[in-house]
Design a protein around this motif. Sequence first.
Motif, PDB file in Angstrom:
ATOM      1  N   ARG A  72      -8.593  -3.014  -6.898  1.00  0.00           N
ATOM      2  CA  ARG A  72      -8.403  -2.417  -5.573  1.00  0.00           C
ATOM      3  C   ARG A  72      -7.166  -1.534  -5.507  1.00  0.00           C
ATOM      4  NH1 ARG A  72      -8.712  -8.025  -2.786  1.00  0.00           N
ATOM      5  NH2 ARG A  72      -7.800  -8.470  -4.810  1.00  0.00           N
ATOM      6  N   GLU A  73      -6.134  -1.837  -6.306  1.00  0.00           N
ATOM      7  CA  GLU A  73      -4.943  -0.979  -6.281  1.00  0.00           C
ATOM      8  C   GLU A  73      -5.309   0.412  -6.797  1.00  0.00           C
ATOM      9  OE1 GLU A  73      -5.426  -3.819  -7.684  1.00  0.00           O
ATOM     10  OE2 GLU A  73      -3.746  -5.191  -7.557  1.00  0.00           O
TER      11      GLU A  73
ATOM     12  N   LYS B 110      -4.854  -8.844  -7.907  1.00  0.00           N
ATOM     13  CA  LYS B 110      -3.657  -8.279  -7.281  1.00  0.00           C
ATOM     14  C   LYS B 110      -2.510  -8.131  -8.288  1.00  0.00           C
ATOM     15  CE  LYS B 110      -3.032  -9.536  -2.904  1.00  0.00           C
ATOM     16  NZ  LYS B 110      -2.967 -10.395  -1.693  1.00  0.00           N
TER      17      LYS B 110
ATOM     18  N   GLN C  39     -11.848  -2.122   4.678  1.00  0.00           N
ATOM     19  CA  GLN C  39     -12.651  -3.328   4.396  1.00  0.00           C
ATOM     20  C   GLN C  39     -14.098  -3.222   4.887  1.00  0.00           C
ATOM     21  OE1 GLN C  39      -9.184  -5.958   5.720  1.00  0.00           O
ATOM     22  NE2 GLN C  39     -10.117  -7.194   4.114  1.00  0.00           N
TER      23      GLN C  39
ATOM     24  N   GLY D 232     -11.024  -8.943  -5.751  1.00  0.00           N
ATOM     25  CA  GLY D 232     -11.851  -8.165  -4.832  1.00  0.00           C
ATOM     26  C   GLY D 232     -13.319  -8.165  -5.214  1.00  0.00           C
TER      27      GLY D 232
ATOM     28  N   CYS E 148     -16.401  -2.001   2.590  1.00  0.00           N
ATOM     29  CA  CYS E 148     -17.059  -1.659   1.336  1.00  0.00           C
ATOM     30  C   CYS E 148     -18.517  -2.142   1.315  1.00  0.00           C
ATOM     31  CB  CYS E 148     -16.331  -2.281   0.150  1.00  0.00           C
ATOM     32  SG  CYS E 148     -14.557  -2.182   0.209  1.00  0.00           S
TER      33      CYS E 148
ATOM     34  N   CYS F  73     -17.903   3.499   3.977  1.00  0.00           N
ATOM     35  CA  CYS F  73     -16.504   3.686   3.583  1.00  0.00           C
ATOM     36  C   CYS F  73     -16.002   5.057   4.044  1.00  0.00           C
ATOM     37  CB  CYS F  73     -16.387   3.567   2.060  1.00  0.00           C
ATOM     38  SG  CYS F  73     -14.781   4.085   1.460  1.00  0.00           S
TER      39      CYS F  73
ATOM     40  N   MET G 131      -8.253   1.675  -6.417  1.00  0.00           N
ATOM     41  CA  MET G 131      -8.992   2.281  -5.297  1.00  0.00           C
ATOM     42  C   MET G 131      -8.023   2.854  -4.276  1.00  0.00           C
ATOM     43  SD  MET G 131     -11.832  -0.744  -4.916  1.00  0.00           S
ATOM     44  CE  MET G 131     -12.495  -0.328  -3.329  1.00  0.00           C
TER      45      MET G 131
ATOM     46  N   MET H 268     -15.588  -2.037 -11.899  1.00  0.00           N
ATOM     47  CA  MET H 268     -16.150  -1.782 -10.577  1.00  0.00           C
ATOM     48  C   MET H 268     -17.301  -0.819 -10.801  1.00  0.00           C
ATOM     49  SD  MET H 268     -12.660  -1.515  -8.321  1.00  0.00           S
ATOM     50  CE  MET H 268     -11.851  -0.361  -9.416  1.00  0.00           C
TER      51      MET H 268
ATOM     52  N   CYS I 249      -8.412   4.884  -0.841  1.00  0.00           N
ATOM     53  CA  CYS I 249      -8.867   3.750  -0.017  1.00  0.00           C
ATOM     54  C   CYS I 249      -7.786   3.396   1.003  1.00  0.00           C
ATOM     55  CB  CYS I 249      -9.156   2.561  -0.933  1.00  0.00           C
ATOM     56  SG  CYS I 249      -9.209   0.964  -0.109  1.00  0.00           S
TER      57      CYS I 249
ATOM     58  N   GLN J   1      -8.013   0.573   2.944  1.00  0.00           N
ATOM     59  CA  GLN J   1      -8.193  -0.862   3.248  1.00  0.00           C
ATOM     60  C   GLN J   1      -8.913  -1.051   4.584  1.00  0.00           C
ATOM     61  OE1 GLN J   1      -5.382  -3.990   1.673  1.00  0.00           O
ATOM     62  NE2 GLN J   1      -4.858  -4.181   3.809  1.00  0.00           N
TER      63      GLN J   1
ATOM     64  N   ARG K 156       0.835  -1.208   0.000  1.00  0.00           N
ATOM     65  CA  ARG K 156       0.000   0.000   0.000  1.00  0.00           C
ATOM     66  C   ARG K 156       0.865   1.251   0.000  1.00  0.00           C
ATOM     67  NH1 ARG K 156      -3.137   0.531   4.480  1.00  0.00           N
ATOM     68  NH2 ARG K 156      -2.254  -1.239   5.561  1.00  0.00           N
TER      69      ARG K 156
END
Length: 524
Positions: free
Chosen positions: A395-396, A373, A407, A330, A409, A414, A398, A150, A403, A405, A70
Amino acid sequence: MTWARRAVPAVAVAVAALAARDLIQRDHALLRNFPVLGRARYVLEAIGPELRQYIVAGNNEERPFTRDQRRWVYASAKQQNNYFGFGTDNDIEYTPGYPIIKHRTFGRAVPPSTPGAGHDVRLPCAKVLGAARGRAHAFRPESVVNISGMSFGSLSGNAITALNKGAALAGCLQNTGEGGLSPYHRNGGELVFQLGTAYFGCRDEHGRFSLDRLKDLVAGAPVRALEIKLSQGAKPSLGGLLPGAKVSAEIAATRGVPAGRDCVSPSRHAEFSDCDSLLDWVELLAAETGLPVGIKSAVGDLGFWQELATLMRDTGRGVDFVTIDGGEGGTGAAPLIFTDSVSLPFQQGFSRVYRVFAEHDLHEQVVFVGAGKLGLPDNAIVAFALGCDMVNVGREAMLSIGCIQAQKCHTDTCPTGVATQNAWLARGLDPTLKSVRAANYLATLRRDLTKVAEACGVEHPGLIGTDAVEILDGRTGSTPLHKVYGYRPGWGLPSPADQAEIIRLMTPEVPQGGSAPPSATAVG
Ligand SMILES: Cc1cc2nc3c(=O)[nH]c(=O)nc-3n(C[C@H](O)[C@H](O)[C@H](O)COP(=O)(O)O)c2cc1C
Ligand code: SF4
């Protein structure tokens, strides 16, 4: 106690001023949404390394994305120093399955010398999407890294806007996800339109797929390709339900459903029921729109892929691209058993599918896209070596727009405004500023992929072969990637013609030096 009587109002004024500052600033969604309180996160982040020495987990222990991963995305998105000091803290020798990329001493491609070189590198796909099947609107994607599907609904309007503008800045594609094409997708970024089981955005008032609506939709937006979603790694074979309370007028209009009523995604498609009818539908969509058409799927039982490839070889019908989503991928929300245990992880699933296409001699005609990933350079390089032509990042991307993380969502709470329909929380995310962050992250990933390719002696990550990667066994041995996954020589690479063309596209007209000027006594 007069000092206390004086101090309390002074502190209150200071806190109020800080809160006002946090509310007005646009850099940090967390602070806009949680003025003053949100600062605790930044303080903890700053002293985190020292604290962790004594109390909490290491840099590689958080999941799905470790702290190091991250930190790399955040720093890349902010164009800060994303280097790491002192050397790796990974336990390389003792981690089974650890991939090692093998550089070449005298490779064909000479890397430019400066560390920043290549940040603005063009990194187009090594294959032309739709060319093998002669689609009217075949094209070469400008970027091998694109934004994964997404939906508007799982992500906020501001998040979709940030990603769409980011895609425009970075010259890549954004997949709409199955929730339809919203106004937030119309900010300049080019699109892949995804068709899920509910045909959101291209359905009639009875919920049936409407070809006319699809044609109108793609004619009125920069849609470059269509993706039929068969399944998603995090929740294969499951339908979905957006509760009525979340079906706002905007979401209803985008999806083509009534506002305020539960919005159901069935678990199966209505337009086809087997490989044969799937291929008929693919050909229909491609003929009617002129666009390349692909499928997105997680990998479980291989029977589907065997039958699909056999039909493609024997009947001449076919998909233009295949997106494989790993089981580690994700989701906005899914049952734990599905996220944890249903469908193969990316490398295993992808390599099995690639092998099926290669055994049918179709691997050079299909564009392979990977997800799961793969927005991290090491994972992406292995994916390219296995035969991916492009990677999608979910997600990367995001993370790059804020974001943290958390979690949550699936709860609509959020804290950073990324995955919520709560107007107050979503307002914290400034789409213009975050679009630049998304673009910076995408460009940095492309640069790293280019640099690793050059270190391996080739001009493009798509030219990295399976012989350039070995998988360590956690003790003293290692196995070449092609052996691990049963690849034959040449598998994983584009056709010779596509290789020649991408080398031509990637070779600068003026050679970029990689050494000091040679001396008078230099011998080679
Ligand atoms: C919030 C969220 C929403 C998603 N929505 C969709 C979707 O609508 N359609 C789809 O095919 N995949 C969807 N996905 C899966 C991603 O497109 C992607 O395949 C997966 O997350 C793996 O990529 P990643 O590891 O880079 O996130 C979603 C993922 C997330 C995190
Ligand atoms: S809820 Fe947490 S993990 Fe989900 S998008 Fe928001 S910050 Fe990221």
